[in-house]
Design a protein around this motif. Structure first.
Motif, short mmCIF file in Angstrom:
data_model
loop_
_atom_site.label_atom_id
_atom_site.label_comp_id
_atom_site.label_asym_id
_atom_site.label_seq_id
_atom_site.Cartn_x
_atom_site.Cartn_y
_atom_site.Cartn_z
N ARG A 21 0.83 -1.22 0.00
CA ARG A 21 0.00 0.00 0.00
C ARG A 21 0.86 1.26 0.00
NH1 ARG A 21 -5.53 -0.34 1.50
NH2 ARG A 21 -6.13 -2.52 1.76
N VAL A 22 1.92 1.24 0.78
CA VAL A 22 2.78 2.42 0.85
C VAL A 22 3.47 2.64 -0.51
CG1 VAL A 22 4.83 3.37 2.01
CG2 VAL A 22 3.09 2.20 3.35
N LEU A 23 3.89 1.53 -1.13
CA LEU A 23 4.50 1.64 -2.46
C LEU A 23 3.49 2.16 -3.49
CD1 LEU A 23 6.48 -1.70 -2.26
CD2 LEU A 23 7.56 0.52 -2.74
N HIS A 24 2.23 1.65 -3.41
CA HIS A 24 1.20 2.14 -4.34
C HIS A 24 1.03 3.65 -4.24
CE1 HIS A 24 -1.12 -1.98 -4.19
NE2 HIS A 24 0.02 -2.05 -4.86
N ALA A 25 1.25 4.17 -3.03
CA ALA A 25 1.05 5.61 -2.82
C ALA A 25 2.23 6.43 -3.33
CB ALA A 25 0.82 5.88 -1.34
N GLY A 26 3.22 5.74 -3.90
CA GLY A 26 4.34 6.48 -4.51
C GLY A 26 5.54 6.67 -3.61
N ILE A 27 5.49 6.07 -2.41
CA ILE A 27 6.67 6.14 -1.52
C ILE A 27 7.63 5.06 -2.03
CG2 ILE A 27 7.49 5.96 0.87
CD1 ILE A 27 5.29 8.12 0.54
N THR A 28 8.85 5.42 -2.31
CA THR A 28 9.72 4.45 -2.98
C THR A 28 10.65 3.70 -2.03
OG1 THR A 28 11.13 6.29 -3.50
CG2 THR A 28 9.73 5.48 -5.27
N ASP A 29 11.02 4.29 -0.94
CA ASP A 29 12.05 3.66 -0.11
C ASP A 29 11.43 2.89 1.07
OD1 ASP A 29 14.38 2.94 1.09
OD2 ASP A 29 14.86 4.95 1.85
N LEU A 320 0.24 7.63 5.78
CA LEU A 320 0.49 8.57 4.68
C LEU A 320 0.14 9.99 5.09
CD1 LEU A 320 -0.79 6.25 1.82
CD2 LEU A 320 1.59 7.01 2.15
N SER A 321 -0.93 10.11 5.86
CA SER A 321 -1.33 11.44 6.33
C SER A 321 -0.24 12.04 7.24
CB SER A 321 -2.66 11.31 7.07
OG SER A 321 -2.97 12.50 7.72
N VAL A 322 0.28 11.23 8.16
CA VAL A 322 1.33 11.71 9.06
C VAL A 322 2.60 12.04 8.27
CG1 VAL A 322 2.84 11.00 10.98
CG2 VAL A 322 0.39 10.52 11.09
N MET A 323 2.89 11.22 7.25
CA MET A 323 4.07 11.48 6.42
C MET A 323 3.95 12.81 5.68
SD MET A 323 4.88 7.69 4.85
CE MET A 323 6.51 7.97 4.18
N ASN A 324 2.68 13.19 5.40
CA ASN A 324 2.45 14.47 4.71
C ASN A 324 2.24 15.62 5.68
OD1 ASN A 324 2.66 13.62 2.02
ND2 ASN A 324 0.64 12.66 2.16
N GLY A 325 2.54 15.40 6.94
CA GLY A 325 2.41 16.47 7.92
C GLY A 325 1.01 16.61 8.51
N GLY A 326 0.12 15.67 8.19
CA GLY A 326 -1.26 15.76 8.69
C GLY A 326 -1.49 14.94 9.95
#
Ligand code: FAD
Length: 401
Positions: A21-29, A320-326
């Motif tokens: 899921r994290v990869l699908h969202a475009g996070i690569t590492d 993903l929200s936390v990774m984006n500062g949310g």
């Protein structure tokens, strides 16, 4: 020392899907720390023990399941240092991360009950709770000639609280079909006070299955010792402390389970050692860049792959929200499911939430034994697991996630 943006601990039912899921969202590492070269579809072990599928059908090479784009670190996590966003592996590697998802499953404590570890897999003692011993369950059921068939259920938490009784219903059905039922007693020693935590399904099981099939149930009894030489099991009455010595011809043992030892001694665990997360958001209560999911988590719901199916989208959205500062705003309602196999071709599909309220998918009463639900468990749910859950795709479920 290596660094990854997202590190996932465990490539089980929870970890593989979250990484995807994290990869699908475009996070690569994204890295997955996983020591095993095999992945097990454990829900199949009830069918393996019942002789419906082979043990090999439950296993796939880990290498084929690690999502494309993820780094597989083939090692076991050993020590966490969340204050410094870092961890150590058994092999001595140091890994740092921006975000951590902890899902190494739970630990089976075979050695907690005297006699069990040495006996399991031999002389009438079997267990569906490991790949190594699951074939011995079917051997025992198939070769049973009558006598006492004993089944156990330890104090929870355990994974799939239905599994200890599902195998008993398959065994009972098999004995009946092979003319052995009159010569045998089926005895269930259950540490909990009821057959199932949700009243609706507990009533279904007692009225449709346990009573009409003359299964003897001792509630609030816990296995405390196995004496394989004399084929006796010792159970303790959890109310009075008295013990019963029960002779067996075959016994299906469900071992006690707990949080993995390395979590118990880490700052990430709660007092029981489970990853200490918010029951709504799956975010760690002390370390906001850490999340937990699945059997290793403190989530107060029944530990199943079905629950992970509902937890996964919530965790992914919040991470993903936390990774984006949310803020983590998605909420998990405790959805879990237990496909209660009640015989060959029969199943009661329990689905419920934190409040033990049924949350059924189908427009009919799932509290009734049905052939259609057995087919769902045998054929459809495995496909959802391999092709949906592990690949990080959403599949409809009635949870509000
Ligand atoms: P697991 O799938 O157990 O995966 C944990 C992973 O972490 C493993 O790959 C392991 O190698 C890895 N790991 C362990 N230690 C470390 C470490 N130190 N570092 C890194 N990685 C580590 N669920 C249902 O939904 N329906 C059912 O009908 C059902 N029936 C079941 C029947 C049986 C007999 C059993 C045993 C289970 C059943 N389950 C069922 C439960 C289901 O299998 C689990 O709830 C699910 O697999 C939990 O997923 P997980 O990712 O948390 O843990």
């Amino acid at each position: 020392k290596v660094h990854h943006r997202v590190v996932v601990i465990g490539g089980g039912a929870a970890g593989l899907g979250i990484a995807a899921r994290v990869l699908h969202a475009g996070i690569t590492d994204v890295a997955i720390v996983e020591p095993s070269d095999k992945h097990y579809y454990q829900p199949f072990w009830t069918f393996v023990g019942g002789g419906v599928v082979s043990r090999e059908q439950s296993v796939k090479p880990m290498a084929d399941l690690i999502p494309k784009g993820a780094t597989w670190i083939r090692d076991a996590a050993a020590e966490f240092d969340p204050a410094n966003n870092s961890l150590k592996t058994q092999g001595g590697k140091e890994i740092s991360y921006d975000y951590l998802v902890v899902c190494p499953g739970l630990q089976i404590d075979w050695d907690k009950i005297p006699g069990v570890k040495e006996a399991v897999g031999k002389d009438g003692v079997c267990s569906n709770y490991s790949y190594d011993t699951v074939n011995t369950t079917w051997e025992n059921i198939r070769n049973f000639k009558g006598g006492n068939a004993v089944f156990t259920f330890p104090p929870p938490p355990i994974k799939c609280a239905g599994a200890p009784q599902k195998i008993m219903y398959l065994a009972e059905d098999h004995f009946r079909k092979h003319g052995l039922r009159d010569k045998s007693r089926i005895i269930f020693y259950c540490a909990t006070p009821t057959i199932f935590s949700v009243p609706k399904y507990a009533i279904s099981l007692m009225e449709q299955v346990v009573k009409p099939r003359h299964i003897e149930v001792h509630f609030k009894h816990n296995l405390v010792e196995l004496r394989p030489a004399s084929k006796e099991a010792v159970f303790k009455n959890l109310d009075t402390g008295d013990t019963i010595v029960q002779p067996y011809d075959m016994i299906h043992v469900v071992p006690p389970m707990s949080a993995p030892d390395f979590l118990k001694k880490s700052p990430l665990g709660n007092e029981g050692g489970w990853v200490d997360v918010s029951k709504d958001t799956l975010q760690h209560v002390r370390y906001p860049n850490v999340f937990g999911i699945g059997d290793a988590s403190s989530l107060p719901t029944s530990k199943t792959a079905a629950a992970i199916r509902a937890q996964s989208p919530v965790l992914a959205a919040n991470l993903l929200s936390v990774m984006n500062g949310g803020q983590p705003v998605a909420k998990y309602d405790g959805y879990t499911s237990c496909p209660l196999i009640t015989g060959y071709g029969k199943l009661i599909l329990a689905e419920f939430d934190y409040d033990l309220k049924p949350q059924e998918t189908f427009p009919f009463d799932q509290g009734k034994e049905r052939y259609s639900m057995y087919l769902l468990k045998r054929y459809i749910i495995p496909a959802i697991y391999w092709k949906g859950l592990l690949k990080g795709y959403q599949w409809p479920h009635p949870g509000k996630a």
